[in-house]
Design a protein around this motif. Structure first.
Motif, PDB file in Angstrom:
ATOM      1  N   PHE A  96      -6.631   2.476  -1.312  1.00 17.68           N
ATOM      2  CA  PHE A  96      -7.428   2.972  -0.184  1.00 17.68           C
ATOM      3  C   PHE A  96      -8.696   2.151   0.042  1.00 17.68           C
ATOM      4  N   GLY A  97      -8.714   0.950  -0.500  1.00 16.52           N
ATOM      5  CA  GLY A  97      -9.832   0.040  -0.247  1.00 16.52           C
ATOM      6  C   GLY A  97     -11.190   0.597  -0.620  1.00 16.52           C
ATOM      7  N   GLY A  98     -11.214   1.568  -1.525  1.00 16.93           N
ATOM      8  CA  GLY A  98     -12.499   2.148  -1.959  1.00 16.93           C
ATOM      9  C   GLY A  98     -12.854   3.430  -1.223  1.00 16.93           C
ATOM     10  N   GLY A  99     -11.980   3.880  -0.311  1.00 18.27           N
ATOM     11  CA  GLY A  99     -12.219   5.143   0.390  1.00 18.27           C
ATOM     12  C   GLY A  99     -12.985   4.936   1.678  1.00 18.27           C
ATOM     13  N   PRO A 100     -13.376   6.003   2.356  1.00 19.07           N
ATOM     14  CA  PRO A 100     -13.185   7.398   1.956  1.00 19.07           C
ATOM     15  C   PRO A 100     -11.727   7.849   2.080  1.00 19.07           C
ATOM     16  N   VAL A 101     -11.309   8.646   1.104  1.00 17.27           N
ATOM     17  CA  VAL A 101      -9.959   9.211   1.123  1.00 17.27           C
ATOM     18  C   VAL A 101     -10.050  10.650   0.618  1.00 17.27           C
ATOM     19  N   GLY A 102      -9.210  11.502   1.177  1.00 17.51           N
ATOM     20  CA  GLY A 102      -9.209  12.914   0.780  1.00 17.51           C
ATOM     21  C   GLY A 102      -8.697  13.066  -0.642  1.00 17.51           C
ATOM     22  N   VAL A 103      -9.216  14.065  -1.346  1.00 19.00           N
ATOM     23  CA  VAL A 103      -8.844  14.243  -2.750  1.00 19.00           C
ATOM     24  C   VAL A 103      -7.367  14.598  -2.887  1.00 19.00           C
ATOM     25  N   ALA A 104      -6.802  15.299  -1.892  1.00 23.85           N
ATOM     26  CA  ALA A 104      -5.386  15.678  -1.974  1.00 23.85           C
ATOM     27  C   ALA A 104      -4.519  14.419  -1.940  1.00 23.85           C
ATOM     28  N   THR A 105      -4.885  13.488  -1.078  1.00 20.15           N
ATOM     29  CA  THR A 105      -4.127  12.233  -0.967  1.00 20.15           C
ATOM     30  C   THR A 105      -4.257  11.427  -2.258  1.00 20.15           C
ATOM     31  N   LEU A 106      -5.460  11.404  -2.777  1.00 20.55           N
ATOM     32  CA  LEU A 106      -5.714  10.671  -4.017  1.00 20.55           C
ATOM     33  C   LEU A 106      -4.870  11.261  -5.157  1.00 20.55           C
ATOM     34  N   ALA A 107      -4.788  12.579  -5.188  1.00 19.93           N
ATOM     35  CA  ALA A 107      -4.025  13.252  -6.242  1.00 19.93           C
ATOM     36  C   ALA A 107      -2.544  12.889  -6.140  1.00 19.93           C
ATOM     37  N   VAL A 108      -1.999  12.876  -4.914  1.00 16.18           N
ATOM     38  CA  VAL A 108      -0.590  12.509  -4.731  1.00 16.18           C
ATOM     39  C   VAL A 108      -0.381  11.073  -5.202  1.00 16.18           C
ATOM     40  N   ALA A 109      -1.338  10.221  -4.876  1.00 13.29           N
ATOM     41  CA  ALA A 109      -1.211   8.802  -5.231  1.00 13.29           C
ATOM     42  C   ALA A 109      -1.134   8.591  -6.745  1.00 13.29           C
ATOM     43  N   VAL A 110      -1.794   9.448  -7.513  1.00 18.47           N
ATOM     44  CA  VAL A 110      -1.747   9.263  -8.970  1.00 18.47           C
ATOM     45  C   VAL A 110      -0.758  10.229  -9.629  1.00 18.47           C
ATOM     46  N   GLY A 111      -0.065  11.015  -8.804  1.00 15.78           N
ATOM     47  CA  GLY A 111       0.961  11.921  -9.333  1.00 15.78           C
ATOM     48  C   GLY A 111       0.391  13.051 -10.160  1.00 15.78           C
ATOM     49  N   GLU A 112      -0.790  13.535  -9.769  1.00 14.52           N
ATOM     50  CA  GLU A 112      -1.413  14.644 -10.506  1.00 14.52           C
ATOM     51  C   GLU A 112      -1.714  15.782  -9.541  1.00 14.52           C
ATOM     52  N   GLU A 113      -1.982  16.959 -10.104  1.00 15.16           N
ATOM     53  CA  GLU A 113      -2.424  18.078  -9.283  1.00 15.16           C
ATOM     54  C   GLU A 113      -3.819  17.775  -8.751  1.00 15.16           C
ATOM     55  N   ARG A 114      -4.084  18.298  -7.562  1.00 15.48           N
ATOM     56  CA  ARG A 114      -5.413  18.124  -6.970  1.00 15.48           C
ATOM     57  C   ARG A 114      -6.507  18.640  -7.919  1.00 15.48           C
ATOM     58  N   GLU A 115      -6.241  19.813  -8.547  1.00 14.40           N
ATOM     59  CA  GLU A 115      -7.253  20.412  -9.438  1.00 14.40           C
ATOM     60  C   GLU A 115      -7.568  19.489 -10.609  1.00 14.40           C
ATOM     61  N   THR A 116      -6.510  18.822 -11.106  1.00 10.80           N
ATOM     62  CA  THR A 116      -6.718  17.940 -12.260  1.00 10.80           C
ATOM     63  C   THR A 116      -7.654  16.802 -11.881  1.00 10.80           C
ATOM     64  N   VAL A 117      -7.396  16.226 -10.721  1.00 13.21           N
ATOM     65  CA  VAL A 117      -8.245  15.121 -10.286  1.00 13.21           C
ATOM     66  C   VAL A 117      -9.668  15.626 -10.049  1.00 13.21           C
TER      67      VAL A 117
END
Ligand SMILES: Nc1ncnc2c1ncn2[C@@H]1O[C@H](COP(=O)(O)OP(=O)(O)OP(=O)(O)O)[C@@H](O)[C@H]1O
Length: 352
Positions: A281-302
């Motif tokens: 994401f080139g350093g963002g800004p990016v939503g936390v939900a998208t970031l969580a999907v990208a790393v294969g984790e739950e949003r809460e974990t991130v």
């Protein structure tokens, strides 16, 4: 623990955090204020509270300890009991589902006993209300029966000291917060203090550690004694199996490479989050939900496990438009920011 609390350090060496580790952790707890490293302000304040109570022959005031997991709240509660020469009862907010559970505990306390209530912000509402009266008047109303025929039977309690611990003092309702005579806020530890923790623990574990080895472990421990102790045990394992048993700088670096804890204390998940933010994401800004999907984790974990540390380290910022990497994040992962790195140092984006 609330979701995320404690997971932060659990996952660093998750598989090794077993029962034996917990027993070792208990054995490493300082037993009195003199042995307790760091937190000089809280220590001094608490020392006065306890000495004064002892001089008056009274039960100490209720104490609230706030701060991140692993900074020593449980340890301090045990020290309070030891310094007052009183027994301690340990329970936690989530364990008290009904007011009756709390009434049972309170009514069985002896005079002067310390009740340690961990995660006090997670207690049920009715239990919380019962606690108000117990703290102030040393009395609870036990409700017998149901519906219109229910009667409240007042029950006198002996004076006791409540030690409440919370990772989030802000979540406590003001009436509860106000009933504590003393609130101690625990800060993250300085590297020099963590080095002392490592040396002390190594001594208790019978492990030889060099100054450089202790410094390396301290620097990767996220300002947290529990993590310092856990990393020390993993480096000790490495030193026993692959080294000469001494916790040296080299042993620390090699062992913590195996456990994927980098020189700044970031672990695999932290680096995955940061890596995705920078590379995808080139350093963002990016939503936390998208970031969580990208790393294969739950949003809460991130959000609750990785981010607090990354924010604290100045590697990531939470902004109204999403997560943004700071210039330090690019440097830490050895990457070059795009010519106009979105988010890098954008004024007005950062939340207070
Ligand atoms: N000031 C200190 N000096 C030396 N060791 C410490 C200190 N504070 C904590 N420790 C060590 O860190 C470990 C974790 O401390 P403790 O369990 O008291 O943390 P905590 O804040 O209650 O954490 P949690 O909220 O996650 O239960 C203990 O085993 C203890 O050995």
């Amino acid at each position: 623990m609330s979701p995320g609390d404690g997971q932060e350090e659990e996952r660093l060496v998750a598989t090794a955090a077993d029962r034996e580790d917990q027993a070792v952790e208990a054995a490493l707890r300082p037993r009195d204020l003199g042995e307790f490293i760091g937190q000089s302000r809280v220590r001094e304040q608490l020392d006065l509270v306890l000495r004064a109570a002892r001089a008056r022959g009274a039960t100490a005031d209720h104490v609230l300890l706030s701060g991140a997991p692993g900074l020593g709240k449980t340890t301090l509660s045990m020290i309070i009991a030891a310094e007052m020469g009183a027994p301690i009862r340990v329970t936690s907010g989530p364990a008290i589902q009904h007011a009756g559970d709390l009434a049972a505990i309170l009514s069985s306390l002896g005079e002067g006993e310390v009740l340690f209530l961990d995660e006090i912000h997670r207690m049920s509402r009715p239990a919380e209300e019962m606690l108000y009266m117990a703290m102030e008047d040393f009395r609870v109303d036990v409700v017998v029966g149901k519906g219109p025929g229910a009667t409240a039977i007042p029950l006198e309690l002996p004076p006791f000291t409540l030690v409440g611990a919370t990772t989030r003092a802000g979540l406590l309702p003001p009436p509860l917060r106000d009933r504590f005579g003393f609130t101690g806020h625990m800060e993250y530890y300085e590297p020099a203090e963590l080095q002392r923790v490592v040396h002390r623990s190594a001594g208790l574990l019978g492990v030889e550690v060099t100054a450089e080895g202790a410094a390396e472990i301290a620097g990767r421990s996220r300002g947290t004694p529990r993590i310092a102790n856990r990393l020390l045990r993993r480096v000790r394992d490495w030193a026993q199996v692959r080294g000469d048993g001494v916790v040296t700088h080299e042993a620390a670096v090699s062992a913590l490479a195996v456990y994927e804890v980098d020189e700044r204390g970031l672990d695999r998940l932290d680096r995955a989050v940061l890596g995705a933010l920078l590379r995808l994401f080139g350093g963002g800004p990016v939503g936390v939900a998208t970031l969580a999907v990208a790393v294969g984790e739950e949003r809460e974990t991130v959000e609750e496990v990785a981010e607090p540390f990354l924010v604290r380290e100045g590697l990531l910022a939470r902004t109204p438009r999403g997560r943004v990497a700071t210039p330090a994040a690019w440097r830490h992962l050895g990457l070059t920011p795009p010519a106009q790195a979105p988010g890098a140092g954008q004024d007005g984006l950062f939340e207070g």
